[in-house]
Scaffold this motif. Structure first.
Motif, PDB file in Angstrom:
ATOM      1  N   MET A 152       0.824  -1.211   0.000  1.00  0.00           N
ATOM      2  CA  MET A 152       0.000   0.000   0.000  1.00  0.00           C
ATOM      3  C   MET A 152       0.856   1.259   0.000  1.00  0.00           C
ATOM      4  SD  MET A 152      -3.160  -1.219   2.432  1.00  0.00           S
ATOM      5  CE  MET A 152      -4.209   0.175   2.018  1.00  0.00           C
ATOM      6  N   HIS A 153       2.059   1.175   0.565  1.00  0.00           N
ATOM      7  CA  HIS A 153       2.988   2.301   0.475  1.00  0.00           C
ATOM      8  C   HIS A 153       3.324   2.575  -0.996  1.00  0.00           C
ATOM      9  CE1 HIS A 153       4.584   1.303   4.789  1.00  0.00           C
ATOM     10  NE2 HIS A 153       3.314   1.675   4.773  1.00  0.00           N
ATOM     11  N   ARG A 154       3.463   1.499  -1.777  1.00  0.00           N
ATOM     12  CA  ARG A 154       3.726   1.677  -3.214  1.00  0.00           C
ATOM     13  C   ARG A 154       2.529   2.337  -3.897  1.00  0.00           C
ATOM     14  NH1 ARG A 154       8.048  -2.205  -6.046  1.00  0.00           N
ATOM     15  NH2 ARG A 154       9.561  -2.176  -4.344  1.00  0.00           N
ATOM     16  N   GLY A 155       1.342   1.956  -3.474  1.00  0.00           N
ATOM     17  CA  GLY A 155       0.164   2.611  -4.005  1.00  0.00           C
ATOM     18  C   GLY A 155       0.159   4.093  -3.699  1.00  0.00           C
ATOM     19  N   LEU A 156       0.587   4.449  -2.488  1.00  0.00           N
ATOM     20  CA  LEU A 156       0.663   5.859  -2.110  1.00  0.00           C
ATOM     21  C   LEU A 156       1.676   6.592  -2.980  1.00  0.00           C
ATOM     22  CD1 LEU A 156      -0.131   8.167  -0.188  1.00  0.00           C
ATOM     23  CD2 LEU A 156       1.672   7.375   1.361  1.00  0.00           C
ATOM     24  N   MET A 157       2.805   5.936  -3.259  1.00  0.00           N
ATOM     25  CA  MET A 157       3.819   6.559  -4.110  1.00  0.00           C
ATOM     26  C   MET A 157       3.271   6.838  -5.510  1.00  0.00           C
ATOM     27  SD  MET A 157       6.935   4.150  -2.802  1.00  0.00           S
ATOM     28  CE  MET A 157       7.918   4.347  -4.265  1.00  0.00           C
ATOM     29  N   LEU A 158       2.521   5.882  -6.042  1.00  0.00           N
ATOM     30  CA  LEU A 158       1.910   6.084  -7.358  1.00  0.00           C
ATOM     31  C   LEU A 158       0.946   7.269  -7.333  1.00  0.00           C
ATOM     32  CD1 LEU A 158       1.075   2.450  -8.577  1.00  0.00           C
ATOM     33  CD2 LEU A 158       2.486   4.135  -9.789  1.00  0.00           C
TER      34      LEU A 158
END
Length: 367
Positions: A323-329
């Protein structure tokens, strides 16, 4: 805590002068508030009315219930009666509590073993299950508080219990964190006093909720002792997250560097307890922090470091990293793609293992 002291602490936690607080309120609400009036609040010469309490709640980013006294004025026993009994059958809890009192109750050693079990269970169980179980323990331990060591146990149990409520809810989570801090003070144990405040600070900072309260608790922990400890690591990283959420990148990075230095002194070997901060968990903290400040390269490095050591028995934390990667996107401009990525990660985790923190993180990605 008197309302005047609370307003002063919240203001200073944001680094604001009285004039800055006045300016923020007047800008947001078009009022004619003066610095002299704020000074009278802080000196407890005047109590803010309902309208001004709402204004303070908004600009200081703190739940209205906190300003109305729910943190500072309830006792431990009334907190238990008001909220801990609600999730489970009251008659069973009361019976267990009085039976424990009549028997003298479990030993301090037994309670420490119980805490260790909950620390492990929290990492993999759902919030509702933990909430019901810890509520029962709180009703029992409240019968033994003539022993200072049991105040330490109660404080740590209350901190865990608080985490089963979303920080954005405000009144319940923040009230329990405040009660846990006071219980820790009653124990007289410095490490407990620091740990309880630090754990609350990282919980609220990571969730991006009640940032003013998170700052105050972190500052209190750091003022109690600057000796390296897991509690101090949590406090510093919690304060780093509040800075990141507010957009203060320089402060967030500076505090994160301080947190890493502290971690080098006291990092945990225990891998699967909420009372521990092993290398993988430190990298989970850093992953979200770096995603929030927009340092994608270092965020990915932290995610990879965390994955290398993250126990397979803790899939919820692997979901955090995704989900951190989702936030980065989302932060890079692809809001729809980021939300879809985070939602897919959350959907892969069995619902029984979902936490309130994950749901709040999903909301952050969406917005």
């Amino acid at each position: 805590m008197p309302i005047g002291d609370l307003v002063r602490n919240l203001r200073k936690a944001r680094g604001w002068s009285q004039g800055r607080l006045v300016s923020e309120i007047n800008k947001a609400f078009g009022t004619g508030l003066t610095r002299e009036y704020v000074s009278r609040w802080e000196c407890s010469k005047v109590t803010p009315g309902a309208c001004h309490l709402r204004h303070l709640s908004a600009v200081l980013d703190v739940p209205l219930a906190t300003l109305e006294g729910e943190v500072g004025q309830r006792t431990f026993l009334s907190d238990v009666a008001a909220t801990a009994i609600a999730p489970v059958v009251a008659s069973d809890l009361l019976s267990a509590g009085f039976a424990a009192r009549l028997r003298g109750g479990p030993t301090a050693e037994h309670w420490e073993a119980t805490l260790a079990t909950y620390g492990t269970d929290y990492m993999s169980m759902g919030a509702a299950d933990i909430q019901r179980r810890v509520a029962g323990e709180l009703v029992v331990v409240q019968q033994q508080l003539d022993d200072p060591r049991l105040w330490s146990v109660a404080a740590r149990l209350m901190t865990l219990y608080a985490k089963t409520f979303p920080g954005s809810d405000g009144s319940r989570a923040v009230s329990w964190y405040g009660t846990a801090a006071r219980a820790a003070d009653r124990s007289g144990d410095e490490r407990t006093r620091v740990w309880v405040r630090g754990r609350a600070a990282i919980a609220l900072g990571y969730e991006g909720a009640s940032l003013g309260v998170a700052d105050i608790l972190a500052d209190q922990a750091m003022a109690i002792s600057d000796k390296p400890s897991l509690g101090l690591v949590n406090a510093v990283m919690g304060k780093a997250h509040t800075a990141a959420v507010r957009g203060d990148r320089a402060t967030a990075v500076r505090l994160a560097d301080h947190g890493r230095r502290l971690f080098d002194c006291v990092g945990s070997h225990e891998q699967t307890s909420d009372y521990a901060v092993p290398w993988w968990r430190m990298n989970v903290f850093l992953s979200l922090l770096l995603a929030r400040v927009g340092d994608e390269k270092k965020a990915v490095e932290a995610q990879e470091q965390a994955r290398r050591e993250l126990p397979a028995s803790l899939p919820r934390f692997a979901t955090h990293l995704e989900m951190h990667r989702g936030l980065m996107l989302a932060r890079s401009g692809d809001r729809a793609g980021g939300a879809a990525y985070a939602e897919a990660a959350l959907d892969r985790l069995p619902p029984a293992k979902h936490s309130l923190t994950l749901r709040m993180l999903m909301e952050e990605v969406r917005t």
